[in-house]
Scaffold this motif. Structure first.
Motif, PDB file in Angstrom:
ATOM      1  N   HIS A  29      -6.279  -1.761   1.018  1.00 43.32           N
ATOM      2  CA  HIS A  29      -6.088  -1.836   2.471  1.00 43.32           C
ATOM      3  C   HIS A  29      -5.400  -3.145   2.869  1.00 43.32           C
ATOM      4  N   SER A  30      -5.736  -4.225   2.174  1.00 42.49           N
ATOM      5  CA  SER A  30      -5.145  -5.529   2.512  1.00 42.49           C
ATOM      6  C   SER A  30      -3.653  -5.589   2.205  1.00 42.49           C
ATOM      7  N   LEU A  31      -3.151  -4.639   1.428  1.00 37.53           N
ATOM      8  CA  LEU A  31      -1.737  -4.618   1.056  1.00 37.53           C
ATOM      9  C   LEU A  31      -0.845  -4.014   2.140  1.00 37.53           C
ATOM     10  N   GLY A  32      -1.441  -3.399   3.129  1.00 39.20           N
ATOM     11  CA  GLY A  32      -0.654  -2.816   4.208  1.00 39.20           C
ATOM     12  C   GLY A  32      -0.217  -1.385   3.919  1.00 39.20           C
ATOM     13  N   ASP A  33       0.869  -0.980   4.560  1.00 39.14           N
ATOM     14  CA  ASP A  33       1.309   0.413   4.512  1.00 39.14           C
ATOM     15  C   ASP A  33       2.002   0.824   3.225  1.00 39.14           C
ATOM     16  N   HIS A  34       2.523  -0.121   2.463  1.00 39.99           N
ATOM     17  CA  HIS A  34       3.302   0.241   1.273  1.00 39.99           C
ATOM     18  C   HIS A  34       2.862  -0.557   0.045  1.00 39.99           C
ATOM     19  N   ASN A  36       2.011  -1.480  -3.805  1.00 39.27           N
ATOM     20  CA  ASN A  36       2.604  -1.129  -5.084  1.00 39.27           C
ATOM     21  C   ASN A  36       1.760  -0.049  -5.752  1.00 39.27           C
ATOM     22  N   VAL A  37       2.419   0.913  -6.373  1.00 33.27           N
ATOM     23  CA  VAL A  37       1.736   2.047  -6.999  1.00 33.27           C
ATOM     24  C   VAL A  37       0.736   1.585  -8.060  1.00 33.27           C
ATOM     25  N   TYR A  38       0.958   0.445  -8.675  1.00 36.32           N
ATOM     26  CA  TYR A  38       0.043  -0.025  -9.719  1.00 36.32           C
ATOM     27  C   TYR A  38      -1.334  -0.374  -9.180  1.00 36.32           C
ATOM     28  N   PHE A  39      -1.457  -0.622  -7.878  1.00 31.52           N
ATOM     29  CA  PHE A  39      -2.755  -0.934  -7.301  1.00 31.52           C
ATOM     30  C   PHE A  39      -3.634   0.302  -7.149  1.00 31.52           C
ATOM     31  N   HIS A  40      -3.022   1.495  -7.092  1.00 34.60           N
ATOM     32  CA  HIS A  40      -3.825   2.689  -6.807  1.00 34.60           C
ATOM     33  C   HIS A  40      -3.405   3.942  -7.567  1.00 34.60           C
ATOM     34  N   ASN A  41      -2.255   3.937  -8.246  1.00 35.03           N
ATOM     35  CA  ASN A  41      -1.763   5.059  -9.053  1.00 35.03           C
ATOM     36  C   ASN A  41      -1.502   6.333  -8.265  1.00 35.03           C
ATOM     37  N   HIS A  42      -1.295   6.219  -6.953  1.00 31.57           N
ATOM     38  CA  HIS A  42      -0.933   7.376  -6.135  1.00 31.57           C
ATOM     39  C   HIS A  42       0.552   7.293  -5.792  1.00 31.57           C
ATOM     40  N   LEU A  43       1.248   8.396  -5.963  1.00 33.63           N
ATOM     41  CA  LEU A  43       2.640   8.499  -5.540  1.00 33.63           C
ATOM     42  C   LEU A  43       2.677   9.213  -4.198  1.00 33.63           C
ATOM     43  N   ASP A  44       3.839   9.509  -3.686  1.00 35.40           N
ATOM     44  CA  ASP A  44       3.952  10.215  -2.411  1.00 35.40           C
ATOM     45  C   ASP A  44       3.253  11.570  -2.469  1.00 35.40           C
ATOM     46  N   GLY A  45       2.673  11.932  -1.358  1.00 33.62           N
ATOM     47  CA  GLY A  45       2.003  13.229  -1.267  1.00 33.62           C
ATOM     48  C   GLY A  45       0.761  13.269  -2.141  1.00 33.62           C
ATOM     49  N   ASP A  46       0.610  14.375  -2.859  1.00 35.70           N
ATOM     50  CA  ASP A  46      -0.556  14.557  -3.723  1.00 35.70           C
ATOM     51  C   ASP A  46      -0.241  14.259  -5.183  1.00 35.70           C
ATOM     52  N   LYS A  47       0.773  13.466  -5.437  1.00 32.91           N
ATOM     53  CA  LYS A  47       1.177  13.172  -6.810  1.00 32.91           C
ATOM     54  C   LYS A  47       0.548  11.863  -7.278  1.00 32.91           C
ATOM     55  N   THR A  81      -0.538 -14.680  -4.201  1.00 35.64           N
ATOM     56  CA  THR A  81       0.273 -15.597  -3.407  1.00 35.64           C
ATOM     57  C   THR A  81       0.209 -15.207  -1.934  1.00 35.64           C
ATOM     58  N   ASP A  82       0.316 -13.907  -1.655  1.00 29.18           N
ATOM     59  CA  ASP A  82       0.244 -13.429  -0.277  1.00 29.18           C
ATOM     60  C   ASP A  82      -1.132 -13.703   0.329  1.00 29.18           C
ATOM     61  N   VAL A  83      -2.187 -13.456  -0.425  1.00 27.67           N
ATOM     62  CA  VAL A  83      -3.546 -13.687   0.064  1.00 27.67           C
ATOM     63  C   VAL A  83      -3.747 -15.171   0.355  1.00 27.67           C
ATOM     64  N   GLU A  84      -3.263 -16.033  -0.528  1.00 29.08           N
ATOM     65  CA  GLU A  84      -3.400 -17.479  -0.318  1.00 29.08           C
ATOM     66  C   GLU A  84      -2.659 -17.900   0.944  1.00 29.08           C
TER      67      GLU A  84
END
Length: 91
Positions: A29-34, A36-47, A81-84
């Protein structure tokens, strides 16, 4: 011999095992709307990205932790870096 880069980020936050998914959700959630896929392994839609997770959320020694593997090490660096930067602006 192949070396595998890893990085473990151990927080000071104590969590129970059943709170690990909440910790994962808070990071994503802290990463915003986009994020990186490596944080959650979800692609667009149900992929999904069907591969070994390069960023993993877990409980180590009763504390919330993020374990990063290979490319996940580089990606978490930008996140930290962003969190800091956000903390500095608030502080």
């Amino acid at each position: 011999m192949k070396y595998i880069r890893t990085l473990t980020v151990l927080t000071g936050a104590e969590i129970r095992q059943n709170e690990v998914p909440l910790f994962r959700g808070a990071v994503i959630h802290s990463l915003g709307d986009h994020p990186n896929v490596y944080f959650h392994n979800h692609l667009d839609g149900d992929k999904f990205r069907y591969s070994y997770p390069l960023i993993q959320y877990m409980r180590l020694g009763g504390k919330a932790a993020i374990v990063c593997v290979e490319a996940g090490v580089d990606i978490i660096g930008q996140f930290l870096t962003d969190v800091e930067g956000k903390q500095t602006l608030r502080g």
